[in-house]
Design an enzyme around this catalytic site. Structure first.
Site, mmCIF file in Angstrom:
data_model
loop_
_atom_site.group_PDB
_atom_site.id
_atom_site.type_symbol
_atom_site.label_atom_id
_atom_site.label_comp_id
_atom_site.label_asym_id
_atom_site.label_seq_id
_atom_site.Cartn_x
_atom_site.Cartn_y
_atom_site.Cartn_z
ATOM 1 N N LYS A 71 -79.836 107.498 55.503
ATOM 2 C CA LYS A 71 -78.677 107.477 54.781
ATOM 3 C C LYS A 71 -77.414 107.085 55.626
ATOM 4 O O LYS A 71 -77.052 106.042 56.320
ATOM 5 C CB LYS A 71 -77.631 107.462 53.581
ATOM 6 N N GLU A 97 -83.048 117.200 59.940
ATOM 7 C CA GLU A 97 -84.347 117.418 59.713
ATOM 8 C C GLU A 97 -85.528 115.620 59.585
ATOM 9 O O GLU A 97 -85.969 115.746 60.666
ATOM 10 C CB GLU A 97 -85.509 117.375 58.103
ATOM 11 N N LYS A 146 -76.465 123.999 54.429
ATOM 12 C CA LYS A 146 -76.774 123.254 55.710
ATOM 13 C C LYS A 146 -75.814 123.738 56.863
ATOM 14 O O LYS A 146 -75.845 123.860 57.973
ATOM 15 C CB LYS A 146 -75.814 121.339 55.919
ATOM 16 N N HIS A 174 -104.608 123.188 32.948
ATOM 17 C CA HIS A 174 -105.476 123.670 33.311
ATOM 18 C C HIS A 174 -104.456 124.815 33.788
ATOM 19 O O HIS A 174 -104.973 125.509 34.556
ATOM 20 C CB HIS A 174 -106.399 123.524 34.103
ATOM 21 N N GLU A 205 -80.036 117.189 41.477
ATOM 22 C CA GLU A 205 -79.310 117.150 42.703
ATOM 23 C C GLU A 205 -77.852 116.468 41.715
ATOM 24 O O GLU A 205 -76.873 116.322 41.851
ATOM 25 C CB GLU A 205 -79.286 116.176 43.853
ATOM 26 N N GLY A 238 -78.056 108.169 48.116
ATOM 27 C CA GLY A 238 -78.925 107.914 48.649
ATOM 28 C C GLY A 238 -80.296 109.038 47.481
ATOM 29 O O GLY A 238 -81.402 107.914 47.617
ATOM 30 N N ARG A 239 -80.485 109.332 46.223
ATOM 31 C CA ARG A 239 -81.034 109.779 45.224
ATOM 32 C C ARG A 239 -81.515 108.122 44.582
ATOM 33 O O ARG A 239 -82.219 108.091 43.563
ATOM 34 C CB ARG A 239 -80.756 111.260 44.494
HETATM 35 O O1 F6P Z 1 -79.811 117.059 50.341
HETATM 36 C C1 F6P Z 1 -78.366 116.318 50.377
HETATM 37 C C2 F6P Z 1 -78.610 114.447 50.711
HETATM 38 O O2 F6P Z 1 -77.657 114.460 51.306
HETATM 39 C C3 F6P Z 1 -79.466 114.202 49.968
HETATM 40 O O3 F6P Z 1 -78.931 113.953 48.613
HETATM 41 C C4 F6P Z 1 -79.708 113.104 50.660
HETATM 42 O O4 F6P Z 1 -80.958 111.849 49.773
HETATM 43 C C5 F6P Z 1 -80.649 113.311 51.964
HETATM 44 O O5 F6P Z 1 -80.030 114.281 51.650
HETATM 45 C C6 F6P Z 1 -80.786 112.306 52.797
HETATM 46 O O6 F6P Z 1 -80.182 112.049 53.288
HETATM 47 P P1 F6P Z 1 -79.781 111.076 54.457
HETATM 48 O O7 F6P Z 1 -80.054 109.719 53.675
HETATM 49 O O8 F6P Z 1 -78.573 111.166 54.638
HETATM 50 O O9 F6P Z 1 -80.955 111.620 55.808
#
Ligand code: F6P
Length: 526
Positions: free
Chosen positions: A193, A199, A495, A367, A336, A250-251
């Protein structure tokens, strides 16, 4: 708006809990009322829900519905659906429902359908273009939705086109994926987003390097981005981008361009069916009276369990292997969203909010940890998801799967008393143990609550409805608790500290660090 714990309904629920709720026995409730299953079950779009094995009676539901009204659930819901700012701390509307509404039926219809049409046309092109592998690089909401849906809809997937998901900033995640790929036949989707997430940017850089190192030149053909930050994607060198908007959390974003891997896997018509199923559930949530409104009832029972019974967790057991990533998806969606300690006005809350949500597909969970669900000291409500018709030909396996699903919710409720345990034949190995002692080990308390959802089949449409049901359920409990279910400030501190620690790993500078972090830093560098 009156805070939930200061409403009349909350006081009534407290009294009701002490007088009846705490002592409600499901076995007696079913014996007393042969109509309990019919009274406490509900058909919503695509999803049948049996709520009758929950620790509720008609009075509980009446008070919970009063609570919803006093907390302004319907007004909050309607404001969100109209596009008012429902995410105040980020100053944003919350309109994931607009992503699955038919043209002209929700705010931002032109923008939404413009991107949707372009994204689906591109997905069809990728499906026809000789790609064998598609790698989605994204994390959190830019990963979990597609990663959950693609295996769930495997029956609708295109054979010979393999979808991979890389999320973790750990070479152990991307390396085995890259190992098997042919750069000439691979498409990378960088899903973010913000297009700033550490990452994702790090993995995207590794993927681009891998691609060019192997002679790949046509980055435009082999890389696409899904993001609200089209400018940053262009700076990264990606020209094929599909955008979305800040009012998509995002979610809640798998319905947007973030769903591109899903669309590539299942094709345009099936992706549209996924959206249509979600829209059907949106309409149900918007229009059904609260007493017959499935997401609302689920969210209210969640409040009942969390704040009155004080259950701290809920286990999800999908009896469909395709839904193996559903618990992980729901962890982000629920924890979240509702893992908050202040209300919208910033006041500390004296009551619990999000439970821990966890689970594994049945029968594997049986199990592993079902022992604790049946005989542990904590009561953990369980959520079973059964699918009537499978998409495989193994009728015998499916019958066993369904029997297991039914047996578990039955066992949780019925339990086994010590007389029944004593009457059982003891295993020879325990012959030396006193019969009564052994019987106590083999006793099940029972009266443990569960919900069972039944889908006729796991289709794009039913999955869309199921996920939208969960979204609105989370909205419901969040609205009652008076929290902002749409921000996630809790992920920011880690972060920021990571940004401080990263250069220290290289330099070894431990100045100002606490003793534990300094010690661990030294150990990891040594
Ligand atoms: O972990 C926090 C967060 O902002 C989530 O809400 C989101 O889904 C994820 O990081 C990834 O963010 P982005 O889509 O901006 O890479």
């Amino acid at each position: 708006m009156t805070r939930c714990d200061r409403t009349e309904a909350w006081a009534a629920l407290l009294g009701h809990y002490e007088a009846h709720g705490r002592g409600l026995d499901l076995r007696e409730a079913f014996a007393r009322d042969p109509g309990r299953f019919a009274a406490f079950s509900l058909q919503a779009p695509e999803v049948f829900a049996d709520l009758s094995k929950n620790l509720v009676d008609t009075a509980t539901l009446r008070f919970l519905l009063d609570l919803a009204r006093e907390c302004g659930l319907e007004a909050r819901r309607d404001a969100m659906l109209r596009g008012e700012v429902a995410n105040a701390t980020e100053g944003r509307a919350v309109l994931h429902t607009a992503l699955r509404a038919p043209r002209g039926a929700a705010p931002f219809g032109d923008e939404v359908h413009g991107v949707l049409d372009a994204m689906l046309a591109y997905a069809e092109k990728v499906r026809a273009d000789g790609f064998t592998d598609v790698v989605n690089i994204g994390i959190g909401g830019s990963d979990l939705g597609p990663q959950m849906v693609v295996p769930a809809l495997d029956a609708y997937g295109r054979r010979g086109l393999n979808l991979h998901f890389v999320s973790n900033v750990d070479g152990h995640d991307i390396e085995p994926v890259l190992r098997g790929l042919d750069p000439a036949k691979t498409l990378f989707i960088v899903a973010s987003k913000t297009f700033t997430t550490q990452e994702t940017m790090a993995n995207a850089t590794v993927a681009r390097q891998w691609f060019t190192d192997r002679g790949g030149r046509d980055v435009a053909r082999h890389f696409a981005a899904t993001t609200t930050n089209v400018k940053a994607a262009a700076e990264f060198g990606i020209s094929t981008t599909f955008g979305f908007w800040d009012w998509v959390g995002g979610r809640y974003s798998m319905w947007s361009a973030i769903g591109l891997p899903i669309a590539i896997a299942i094709g345009e018509a099936n992706f549209r069916a996924l959206l249509a199923g979600a829209h059907a559930m949106d309409r149900h949530f918007a229009e059904a009276p609260l007493a017959r409104n499935l997401p609302a009832l689920l969210g209210l029972i969640d409040v009942w369990y969390r704040n009155f019974h004080r259950f701290g967790s809920r286990s999800v057991a999908p009896y469909h292997q395709g839904l193996k990533r559903l618990p992980a998806y729901l962890q982000q969606l629920e924890m979240e969203s509702n893992g908050k300690q202040v209300d919208v006005e910033g006041r500390s809350l004296p009551y619990g909010t999000s439970p821990v949500v966890w689970g594994e597909p049945g029968t594997n969970g049986q199990h592993a940890y079902f022992q604790m669900l049946h005989q542990g000291t904590d009561v953990i409500p369980v959520e079973f998801i059964a699918v009537k018709t499978p998409s495989h030909p193994h009728a015998d396996l499916h019958a066993k799967l369904l029997a297991n699903c039914l047996a578990q919710s039955q066992a949780l409720m019925l339990g086994k008393d010590s007389d029944a345990a004593r009457a059982e034949k003891a295993p020879t190995a325990s012959a030396t143990l006193d019969r009564d002692v052994l019987a106590r080990h083999r006793t099940f308390p029972g009266n443990r609550p569960s919900t069972t959802f039944v889908l006729d089949a796991l289709t794009p449409r039913s999955l869309g409805a199921l996920i939208a049901m969960y979204e609105h359920r989370v909205f419901t409990s969040g609205a009652v608790w008076g929290i902002n279910s749409f921000d996630q400030w809790g992920v920011e501190l880690g972060k920021a500290l990571c940004n401080d620690l990263l250069p220290r790993l290289a330099s070894g500078n431990a100045a100002g660090l606490d003793g534990s972090t300094a010690g661990l830093l030294a150990r990891l560098r040594g």
